[in-house]
Design a protein around this motif. Structure first.
Motif, PDB file in Angstrom:
ATOM      1  N   ASP A 208      18.360   3.848  10.528  1.00 37.73           N
ATOM      2  CA  ASP A 208      19.747   3.409  10.748  1.00 37.73           C
ATOM      3  C   ASP A 208      19.966   2.028  10.130  1.00 37.73           C
ATOM      4  O   ASP A 208      20.968   1.781   9.435  1.00 37.73           O
ATOM      5  N   GLU A 209      19.015   1.120  10.395  1.00 37.48           N
ATOM      6  CA  GLU A 209      19.137  -0.226   9.834  1.00 37.48           C
ATOM      7  C   GLU A 209      19.061  -0.208   8.312  1.00 37.48           C
ATOM      8  O   GLU A 209      19.808  -0.907   7.621  1.00 37.48           O
ATOM      9  N   ALA A 210      18.162   0.605   7.794  1.00 41.05           N
ATOM     10  CA  ALA A 210      17.961   0.664   6.342  1.00 41.05           C
ATOM     11  C   ALA A 210      19.218   1.139   5.634  1.00 41.05           C
ATOM     12  O   ALA A 210      19.682   0.523   4.659  1.00 41.05           O
TER      13      ALA A 210
ATOM     14  N   GLY B 108       0.813  -1.212   0.000  1.00 42.14           N
ATOM     15  CA  GLY B 108       0.000   0.000   0.000  1.00 42.14           C
ATOM     16  C   GLY B 108       0.847   1.263   0.000  1.00 42.14           C
ATOM     17  O   GLY B 108       1.706   1.447   0.857  1.00 42.14           O
ATOM     18  N   GLY B 109       0.653   2.170  -0.937  1.00 34.21           N
ATOM     19  CA  GLY B 109       1.376   3.431  -1.005  1.00 34.21           C
ATOM     20  C   GLY B 109       2.757   3.321  -1.596  1.00 34.21           C
ATOM     21  O   GLY B 109       3.482   4.319  -1.712  1.00 34.21           O
ATOM     22  N   HIS B 110       3.157   2.114  -2.010  1.00 31.33           N
ATOM     23  CA  HIS B 110       4.519   1.895  -2.525  1.00 31.33           C
ATOM     24  C   HIS B 110       4.782   2.732  -3.772  1.00 31.33           C
ATOM     25  O   HIS B 110       5.864   3.308  -3.926  1.00 31.33           O
TER      26      HIS B 110
ATOM     27  N   PHE C  64      14.750   0.409  -0.680  1.00 32.62           N
ATOM     28  CA  PHE C  64      14.695   1.261   0.506  1.00 32.62           C
ATOM     29  C   PHE C  64      13.266   1.337   1.055  1.00 32.62           C
ATOM     30  O   PHE C  64      13.044   1.212   2.260  1.00 32.62           O
ATOM     31  N   ASP C  65      12.294   1.539   0.149  1.00 38.03           N
ATOM     32  CA  ASP C  65      10.901   1.619   0.609  1.00 38.03           C
ATOM     33  C   ASP C  65      10.449   0.306   1.227  1.00 38.03           C
ATOM     34  O   ASP C  65       9.721   0.299   2.219  1.00 38.03           O
ATOM     35  N   ALA C  66      10.892  -0.809   0.639  1.00 38.99           N
ATOM     36  CA  ALA C  66      10.516  -2.120   1.185  1.00 38.99           C
ATOM     37  C   ALA C  66      11.095  -2.315   2.591  1.00 38.99           C
ATOM     38  O   ALA C  66      10.458  -2.926   3.448  1.00 38.99           O
ATOM     39  N   ILE C  67      12.304  -1.758   2.842  1.00 36.61           N
ATOM     40  CA  ILE C  67      12.946  -1.944   4.148  1.00 36.61           C
ATOM     41  C   ILE C  67      12.245  -1.128   5.227  1.00 36.61           C
ATOM     42  O   ILE C  67      11.947  -1.634   6.319  1.00 36.61           O
ATOM     43  N   VAL C  68      11.966   0.153   4.938  1.00 38.91           N
ATOM     44  CA  VAL C  68      11.449   1.045   5.987  1.00 38.91           C
ATOM     45  C   VAL C  68       9.930   1.006   6.092  1.00 38.91           C
ATOM     46  O   VAL C  68       9.360   1.680   6.947  1.00 38.91           O
ATOM     47  N   SER C  69       9.264   0.245   5.224  1.00 35.94           N
ATOM     48  CA  SER C  69       7.803   0.164   5.262  1.00 35.94           C
ATOM     49  C   SER C  69       7.363  -1.136   5.911  1.00 35.94           C
ATOM     50  O   SER C  69       8.011  -2.175   5.763  1.00 35.94           O
ATOM     51  N   GLU C  70       6.254  -1.071   6.598  1.00 37.68           N
ATOM     52  CA  GLU C  70       5.686  -2.274   7.207  1.00 37.68           C
ATOM     53  C   GLU C  70       4.973  -3.084   6.138  1.00 37.68           C
ATOM     54  O   GLU C  70       4.233  -2.547   5.310  1.00 37.68           O
ATOM     55  N   ARG C  71       5.204  -4.381   6.117  1.00 33.27           N
ATOM     56  CA  ARG C  71       4.528  -5.294   5.203  1.00 33.27           C
ATOM     57  C   ARG C  71       3.779  -6.343   6.014  1.00 33.27           C
ATOM     58  O   ARG C  71       4.042  -6.518   7.211  1.00 33.27           O
TER      59      ARG C  71
END
Length: 567
Positions: free
Chosen positions: A530-532, A382-384, A514-521
């Motif tokens: 920091d992790e991203a 959603g919103g990706h 990047f979006d996949a890492i910082v977004s909730e799935r």
């Protein structure tokens, strides 16, 4: 008594499903579906007529009508099955089956005289039903063979498609296979045991309901049809259609406003000589300007009412030319601007710029709309589309500050930003059962999902094939095709390595991951910034281009500010 009512209800259900089919698909009616529904109505009417008959002759009429309807019902059922499986139905084979069906119908209709289909008929009454008993004639065996051939053929085609076809819904084909096998059993088993209950009307109604569902669902995913509806709703467009001999076939209100004399010309007629203005403007009888030689070329038309740009297109069906379509695009405002160019040059420039912006915005809106339509089928992203597009904008601004990569220009970045929403269009080809799965994929499901990159390139190529901006087409196709490739060659679908991967795809990969890492799935929690950025940094030279990846890391302040607002 209840069985008599049931058969009448089945007849009216067949009729209702025909009406529903017409309403649901009136903008794109399939003739094979329509014929199937019509033949089913005839067959079910015959069944109902037979069981209500009080005399042998009335029962015979209904019985023969039901047999004739059944012959053509299963024939068009086979045609529809072949079409659903995306296979070719050879003209010779289709014509042969049709002739066979016609011959069988004639034998059935004349059986009272010839006794070829059955003889010595008489009626009995059981369970409130009128039932015909008879002695089978030789033609009845040909009828049985005909039923067997078509049913077995349909079943084999579906089975083959389940294992070989990629662009057909496996789930739909599996349901269809179950219905075909069940329908065959419900016909054969009662026949072997001498049952008085005929299950064919039930089978036909169930099959019709299934095909109604399939045809309705097809419109949902018919991208060209949905885009055509958008096109039709835009103002300032019109058409005039002619056959190969330049006889009038039809026109719309826009064309009628330009040429009011169209209303006086009969369909399938030539433009009369007294319509001199229309003949001149359309270059209808201009010997040195043949339509066939000027297809897809623009020319201007100016009338007392308005101005337009006209383009002649060939109308083809199955690669056979059927006529010409004159597309008319309103050009009145533009012509008015040109007439006043000396006095209003500054205003003209502003308005042309505004018009260009509107056209560009409309194109962008359609592209984003298609991307959003695809994303709406995916439960996990959603919103990706919006976030990755905005990330590309931020990234592009930073890339332009660096001179290490000469290919990165202002023009290149604008086209990349415009293409970014199209990167996941290939997911339209992924089955719902995978795309909407609320969790991690199995290895097999992941392999199916990976196909969206190559499928996306094909779809984007088809959508933009006619665009004049070939640079944009190339960037958009590359973004869709290669945004899952990795710098070390372990990505997909082509396992490209290093700079073999198009630059635009390397840029898109950073924004996408990047979006996949910082977004909730649905299958994971969102990671911290920091992790991203640590993941991005560690994957430079492995997953990502080390040069542009370092520039992406420099965007951290802007990206953090943006994502804190969005998430």
């Amino acid at each position: 008594m209840i069985w008599r009512i049931t058969y009448v209800v089945l007849f009216f259900l067949s009729l209702a499903e025909l009406v529903i089919y017409y309403e649901v698909t009136s903008n794109k009616i399939n003739k094979n579906y329509l014929l199937l529904y019509l033949m089913t109505i005839i067959s079910n009417f015959g069944y109902g007529m037979c069981i209500y008959a009080e005399s042998l002759e009335a029962a015979m009429c209904g019985n023969l009508l039901s047999y004739i309807g059944s012959i053509f019902t299963i024939l068009f059922m086979l045609v529809v099955v072949v079409e659903m499986c995306n296979k070719r139905f050879f003209v010779v084979l289709r014509a042969g089956l049709l002739i066979y069906a016609l011959v069988m119908s004639i034998l059935i209709a004349t059986t009272r005289v010839t006794n070829l289909f059955f003889s010595h008929p008489y009626i009995i009454h059981e369970r409130g039903l009128t039932i015909i008993r008879y002695t089978m004639g030789p033609a009845m065996y040909f009828y049985m063979a005909y039923l067997a051939i078509i049913n077995i053929t349909a079943i084999l085609i579906v089975i083959h498609s389940i294992f070989t076809k990629k662009k057909v819904s496996k789930k739909t084909l599996q349901i269809l296979l179950c219905m075909l096998i069940s329908g065959t059993l419900f016909y054969v088993v009662p026949l072997l045991f001498g049952s008085t209950i005929n299950f064919m009307p039930f089978i036909y109604v169930f099959m019709e309901t299934f095909f109604l569902y399939v045809s309705a669902k097809a419109n949902t995913y018919d991208l060209p049809l949905n885009l055509m509806n958008v096109y039709k709703n835009r103002g300032g467009y019109g058409y005039i259609a002619f056959d190969n001999h330049k006889r009038l076939l039809g026109f719309d209100d826009f064309a009628l406003n330009m040429f009011p004399e169209l209303d006086k010309i009969s369909i399938d007629s030539y433009i009369p000589p007294n319509c001199t203005q229309m003949i001149e403007k359309l270059r209808y009888r201009q010997s040195d300007w043949e339509w066939s030689e000027h297809c897809n070329k623009d020319f201007s038309i100016v009338t007392q009412n308005q101005s337009a740009i006209a383009t002649i297109h060939r109308m083809t069906v199955n690669r056979r030319q059927m006529g010409y379509l004159l597309e008319l695009r309103d050009d009145t405002e533009q012509q008015n601007y040109i007439k006043g160019i000396n006095t209003y040059n500054k205003e003209l420039t502003r308005m042309i710029g505004e018009k260009t912006r509107q056209v560009t915005d409309m194109q962008d809106s359609i592209i984003k709309g298609m991307a959003t339509m695809v994303e709406s089928r995916d439960n996990s992203t959603g919103g990706h589309i919006l976030r990755t597009s905005d990330t590309i904008q931020i990234f592009a601004d930073e890339l332009l500050k660096h001179k290490e990569i000469p290919q990165i220009t202002s023009s290149f970045c604008k086209l990349l930003i415009k293409a970014a929403p199209m990167h996941d269009l290939g997911k339209i080809a992924v089955d719902d059962s995978i795309l909407r799965k609320p969790g991690r994929f199995t290895p097999q499901e992941y392999e199916e999902m990976k196909k969206h990159a190559a499928e996306g390139a094909v779809i984007v190529k088809k959508i933009l094939d006619e665009t004049e901006d070939k640079e944009f087409e190339s960037i958009a196709v590359n973004v869709a095709h290669y945004h899952h490739e990795k710098w070390d060659g372990t990505g997909y679908p082509e396992k490209l390595h290093g700079e073999e991967i198009p630059l635009e795809a390397r840029i898109m990969a950073l924004a996408d991951v990047f979006d996949a890492i910082v977004s909730e799935r649905c299958y994971k929690e969102a990671k911290s910034f920091d992790e991203a950025f640590e993941i991005i940094k560690n994957d430079l030279g492995k997953h990502f281009d080390p040069v542009i990846g370092q520039i992406f890391i420099e965007c951290r302040p802007q990206l953090e500010m943006y994502y804190k607002k969005m998430l």
